[in-house]
Design an enzyme around this catalytic site. Structure first.
Site, PDB file in Angstrom:
ATOM      1  N   ASN A   1      64.495 -14.277  52.650  1.00  0.00           N
ATOM      2  CA  ASN A   1      65.947 -14.881  53.275  1.00  0.00           C
ATOM      3  C   ASN A   1      66.434 -15.821  52.122  1.00  0.00           C
ATOM      4  OD1 ASN A   1      64.030 -16.695  53.970  1.00  0.00           O
ATOM      5  ND2 ASN A   1      65.262 -17.232  55.881  1.00  0.00           N
TER       6      ASN A   1
ATOM      7  N   GLY B   1      57.089 -17.364  55.943  1.00  0.00           N
ATOM      8  CA  GLY B   1      57.502 -16.138  56.572  1.00  0.00           C
ATOM      9  C   GLY B   1      56.962 -16.032  58.000  1.00  0.00           C
ATOM     10  N   SER B   2      56.921 -14.959  58.418  1.00  0.00           N
ATOM     11  CA  SER B   2      56.927 -14.621  59.866  1.00  0.00           C
ATOM     12  C   SER B   2      55.696 -15.098  60.595  1.00  0.00           C
ATOM     13  CB  SER B   2      57.207 -13.398  60.145  1.00  0.00           C
ATOM     14  OG  SER B   2      56.168 -12.298  59.726  1.00  0.00           O
TER      15      SER B   2
ATOM     16  N   THR C   1      52.776 -12.448  60.037  1.00  0.00           N
ATOM     17  CA  THR C   1      52.170 -12.569  58.811  1.00  0.00           C
ATOM     18  C   THR C   1      51.429 -13.794  58.548  1.00  0.00           C
ATOM     19  OG1 THR C   1      54.005 -11.028  58.232  1.00  0.00           O
ATOM     20  CG2 THR C   1      52.432 -11.830  56.367  1.00  0.00           C
ATOM     21  N   GLY C   2      52.015 -14.844  58.814  1.00  0.00           N
ATOM     22  CA  GLY C   2      51.414 -16.329  58.845  1.00  0.00           C
ATOM     23  C   GLY C   2      49.973 -16.291  59.432  1.00  0.00           C
TER      24      GLY C   2
ATOM     25  N   GLU D   1      55.027 -22.003  56.766  1.00  0.00           N
ATOM     26  CA  GLU D   1      56.045 -22.258  57.197  1.00  0.00           C
ATOM     27  C   GLU D   1      56.564 -21.147  57.745  1.00  0.00           C
ATOM     28  OE1 GLU D   1      57.671 -25.154  57.198  1.00  0.00           O
ATOM     29  OE2 GLU D   1      56.321 -26.294  55.643  1.00  0.00           O
TER      30      GLU D   1
ATOM     31  N   CYS E   1      65.392 -19.636  58.949  1.00  0.00           N
ATOM     32  CA  CYS E   1      64.648 -19.878  59.880  1.00  0.00           C
ATOM     33  C   CYS E   1      64.853 -21.011  60.999  1.00  0.00           C
ATOM     34  CB  CYS E   1      63.197 -20.363  59.112  1.00  0.00           C
ATOM     35  SG  CYS E   1      63.350 -21.920  58.047  1.00  0.00           S
TER      36      CYS E   1
ATOM     37  N   GLU F   1      56.759 -29.634  54.093  1.00  0.00           N
ATOM     38  CA  GLU F   1      57.231 -29.698  52.858  1.00  0.00           C
ATOM     39  C   GLU F   1      58.273 -30.930  52.808  1.00  0.00           C
ATOM     40  OE1 GLU F   1      58.434 -25.239  52.613  1.00  0.00           O
ATOM     41  OE2 GLU F   1      56.996 -25.359  50.931  1.00  0.00           O
TER      42      GLU F   1
HETATM   43  P1  NAD Z   1      57.173 -11.845  56.286  1.00  0.00           P
HETATM   44  O1  NAD Z   1      55.970 -12.635  56.996  1.00  0.00           O
HETATM   45  O2  NAD Z   1      57.403 -10.361  56.779  1.00  0.00           O
HETATM   46  O3  NAD Z   1      56.904 -11.742  54.635  1.00  0.00           O
HETATM   47  C1  NAD Z   1      56.902 -12.825  53.925  1.00  0.00           C
HETATM   48  C2  NAD Z   1      56.116 -12.724  52.882  1.00  0.00           C
HETATM   49  O4  NAD Z   1      54.657 -12.386  52.892  1.00  0.00           O
HETATM   50  C3  NAD Z   1      56.303 -11.516  51.930  1.00  0.00           C
HETATM   51  O5  NAD Z   1      56.528 -11.833  50.634  1.00  0.00           O
HETATM   52  C4  NAD Z   1      55.634 -10.303  52.199  1.00  0.00           C
HETATM   53  O6  NAD Z   1      55.361  -9.433  51.278  1.00  0.00           O
HETATM   54  C5  NAD Z   1      54.298 -11.225  52.345  1.00  0.00           C
HETATM   55  N1  NAD Z   1      53.304 -10.464  53.140  1.00  0.00           N
HETATM   56  C6  NAD Z   1      53.063  -9.617  54.057  1.00  0.00           C
HETATM   57  N2  NAD Z   1      52.181  -9.489  54.536  1.00  0.00           N
HETATM   58  C7  NAD Z   1      51.105 -10.170  53.917  1.00  0.00           C
HETATM   59  C8  NAD Z   1      49.791 -10.204  53.964  1.00  0.00           C
HETATM   60  N3  NAD Z   1      48.952  -9.623  54.813  1.00  0.00           N
HETATM   61  N4  NAD Z   1      49.220 -11.001  53.139  1.00  0.00           N
HETATM   62  C9  NAD Z   1      49.925 -11.827  52.175  1.00  0.00           C
HETATM   63  N5  NAD Z   1      51.122 -11.725  52.328  1.00  0.00           N
HETATM   64  C10 NAD Z   1      51.805 -11.003  52.924  1.00  0.00           C
HETATM   65  O7  NAD Z   1      58.510 -12.506  56.568  1.00  0.00           O
HETATM   66  P2  NAD Z   1      59.810 -12.167  55.965  1.00  0.00           P
HETATM   67  O8  NAD Z   1      60.404 -11.113  57.046  1.00  0.00           O
HETATM   68  O9  NAD Z   1      60.090 -11.984  54.680  1.00  0.00           O
HETATM   69  O10 NAD Z   1      60.912 -13.631  56.268  1.00  0.00           O
HETATM   70  C11 NAD Z   1      61.523 -13.742  57.657  1.00  0.00           C
HETATM   71  C12 NAD Z   1      60.534 -14.607  58.510  1.00  0.00           C
HETATM   72  O11 NAD Z   1      60.243 -16.223  57.586  1.00  0.00           O
HETATM   73  C13 NAD Z   1      61.167 -15.229  59.651  1.00  0.00           C
HETATM   74  O12 NAD Z   1      60.065 -15.135  60.606  1.00  0.00           O
HETATM   75  C14 NAD Z   1      61.653 -16.611  59.405  1.00  0.00           C
HETATM   76  O13 NAD Z   1      61.696 -17.358  60.365  1.00  0.00           O
HETATM   77  C15 NAD Z   1      60.446 -17.010  58.219  1.00  0.00           C
HETATM   78  N6  NAD Z   1      61.155 -18.178  57.528  1.00  0.00           N
HETATM   79  C16 NAD Z   1      60.342 -19.409  57.821  1.00  0.00           C
HETATM   80  C17 NAD Z   1      60.730 -20.468  57.057  1.00  0.00           C
HETATM   81  C18 NAD Z   1      60.217 -21.887  57.150  1.00  0.00           C
HETATM   82  O14 NAD Z   1      60.330 -22.739  56.353  1.00  0.00           O
HETATM   83  N7  NAD Z   1      59.666 -22.134  58.607  1.00  0.00           N
HETATM   84  C19 NAD Z   1      61.786 -20.331  56.046  1.00  0.00           C
HETATM   85  C20 NAD Z   1      62.299 -18.899  55.760  1.00  0.00           C
HETATM   86  C21 NAD Z   1      61.841 -17.780  56.401  1.00  0.00           C
END
Ligand code: NAD
Length: 495
Positions: free
Chosen positions: A171, A246-247, A250-251, A269, A303, A476
């Site tokens: 994003n 990320g999500s 995945t987190g 995050e 997010c 952060e």
């Molecule tokens: P995602 O979790 O699908 O992917 C994030 C990253 O993780 C990508 O680079 C992906 O390739 C990588 N990834 C996927 N599987 C993995 C694994 N098993 N091991 C290591 N890396 C892996 O998230 P997205 O769809 O790219 O982003 C959207 C999500 O991010 C939303 O849920 C949003 O709320 C969240 N987000 C949070 C913040 C915050 O600061 N809290 C900021 C921006 C986005």
């Protein structure tokens, strides 16, 4: 209509083959898997990148480790700050090229690309540059009894943790990477970044500028790929810290992988289902503009964006009618048209997900405005207003990460906090009222990393940001990042 002209440098960049950036050199190894880069406004494939092989992940981490050991951790703080400031200048100088690349890959409206991925990214980097000369420990006095006149003193040192793996969502590929890079570089860590497979190019172009800024080769490296590449990076024994955005699903995997590999330190995050609550004295016009600007920007793919809004029952119709009028005024179309507010959803899977939420909204809740995908090419959907009758409806519980805001009426302010906290997420929330003493009484009761009053979503580098509950671990910005990127060493002396 005023469509931005694509710069020749951007067209040329898209034609090149791209891959990894390791130790200051670009690698595009044709035997690796390729990833198509798709323009979400047209659904056309506009470029390809090669995913990193296992060897390339290893080379990237080894380069980062070598640079950490031999150069970066001993580079003087003032020199680190100077390089970071030069890097920020170069991001701005090359800003239009980076912003256009970003818009073509993610569908981010061009003005938003300029504002967040360039101006904000540069200003966050400069903020962190300021910290490079201010990392400090404490002096302490132990209470050991002195047997023969000896004395004791102790102090702490903040030592850079080593190689940081920065895993970035789609994003805000540049801005979020800069949050991680800035923190790491300021304290003396080196970095391997992995952008999302959906947005690989804008960040790659930024990292290419590191050489021109004068960073030693290996300070900032980048590998391309999907989750499997991210996982290999986390498992590498020389990665000392993972900084993931990320999500939530995945987190959870990332946290588990990091713990399993080397008890690798990890900050997460993650997503949110952020509540905004209007109290009965709220200024409706201010709230309308606030929700319009922060809930729908970048098609709601933010997010911290407000997704569920609690409104006194008597004021709900006024609020949603005025918000719908604002949405009607804001055009939707090419993200390269700088007179429009809305572009497409950033990628196919996210578009499908948002479409499913629109179907659920129609069957489970009530759509007050919008609610449909747009016909034709591109991942466009109407910005949407939904009304829910209960907190248990899907649209009040699941993160849509799309241009959908759901409103729910309430009658009794005493139930408000319970409704706001009725979620596994805890990233952010906001209160809208002219009565600051009511707001200040509610703030401590809200389970969220950030609570805004009469505003939402705005982040500032001086103010810590991160999630409570399932929205993450760690913070952060501010000075909070220092804990996560350094080892605290205690030194005790007897003299
Ligand atoms: P995602 O979790 O699908 O992917 C994030 C990253 O993780 C990508 O680079 C992906 O390739 C990588 N990834 C996927 N599987 C993995 C694994 N098993 N091991 C290591 N890396 C892996 O998230 P997205 O769809 O790219 O982003 C959207 C999500 O991010 C939303 O849920 C949003 O709320 C969240 N987000 C949070 C913040 C915050 O600061 N809290 C900021 C921006 C986005």
């Amino acid at each position: 209509m005023s469509t931005v002209q694509i710069l020749p440098a951007v067209s040329d960049y898209l034609k090149k083959t791209h891959g990894q950036l390791i130790n200051g050199e670009s690698y595009a190894n044709a035997s690796n898997t390729t990833i198509d880069v798709i323009n979400p406004a047209t659904e056309a494939v506009i470029a390809h990148v090669y995913s990193a092989s296992d060897e390339e992940v290893d080379q990237a981490v080894s380069a980062a480790r070598h640079c950490f050991d031999t150069k970066w951790k001993s580079t003087l703080p003032y020199q680190r700050a100077q390089l970071m400031n030069k890097f920020a200048d170069l991001i701005e100088t090359n800003g239009e090229e980076i912003a256009q690349l970003e818009t073509l890959c993610s569908g981010k409206q061009i003005n938003a690309s300029r504002m967040f991925e360039i101006q904000q990214a540069a200003s966050f980097l400069r903020y962190y540059a300021g910290w490079a000369t201010k990392i400090s420990g404490e002096t302490l006095t132990p209470s050991f009894p002195s047997m023969a006149g000896e004395q004791y003193t102790a102090f702490t040192r903040r030592e850079p943790i080593g190689v940081v793996a920065g895993i970035i969502p789609w994003n805000f590929p540049v801005m979020i990477a800069i949050w991680k890079l800035g923190a790491a570089l300021a304290v003396g860590c080196t970095v391997v970044l992995k952008p999302s497979e959906f947005t690989p190019l804008s960040l790659l172009r930024v990292v290419e500028l590191a050489k021109e800024a004068g960073f030693p080769d290996g300070t900032i490296n980048l590998v391309q790929g999907r989750g499997d590449v991210g996982e290999k990076l986390i498992r590498h024994p020389h990665v000392a810290k993972v900084s993931f955005t990320g999500s939530v699903p995945t987190g959870l995997k990332v946290g588990k992988t990091a713990m399993e590999s080397n008890l690798t330190r990890c900050t997460l995050e993650l997503g949110g289902k952020n509540a905004a609550a209007l109290l009965d004295d709220a200024d409706i016009d201010k709230a309308v503009m606030g929700l319009f600007m922060t809930g729908y920007i970048h098609q709601g793919q933010v997010c911290a964006a407000p997704e569920r809004i609690y409104v006194p029952r008597s004021r709900l119709e006024e609020l949603t009618t005025k918000l719908a009028a604002q949405l009607d005024k804001a055009g939707i179309g090419s993200p390269l048209d700088d007179s429009l507010m809305f572009g497409p959803i950033s990628n196919g899977p996210q578009y499908q997900k948002v479409c499913r939420f629109l179907e659920t909204a129609a069957s489970e809740s009530r759509i007050l405005h919008g609610g449909h995908p747009l016909p034709g090419d591109g991942y466009f959907v109407e910005p949407t207003i939904v009304e829910a009758a209960s907190n248990s409806e899907t649209l009040m519980q699941a993160e849509t990460f799309g241009p959908i805001i759901t409103f729910m009426p309430y009658d009794d302010e005493s139930e408000l906090v319970e409704l706001m906290n009725d979620t596994p997420f805890g990233l952010s929330a906001s209160l809208w009222t002219n009565d600051l003493s009511r707001a200040m009484r509610l703030v401590p009761q809200i389970e969220a990393g950030t609570v805004w009053v009469n505003m939402h979503t705005l982040v500032d580098p001086s103010v810590p940001f991160g999630g409570a509950k399932c929205s993450g671990i760690g913070r952060e910005f501010g000075s909070a990042f220092i804990d996560d990127y350094t080892n605290l060493k205690s030194v005790m002396l007897c003299y």
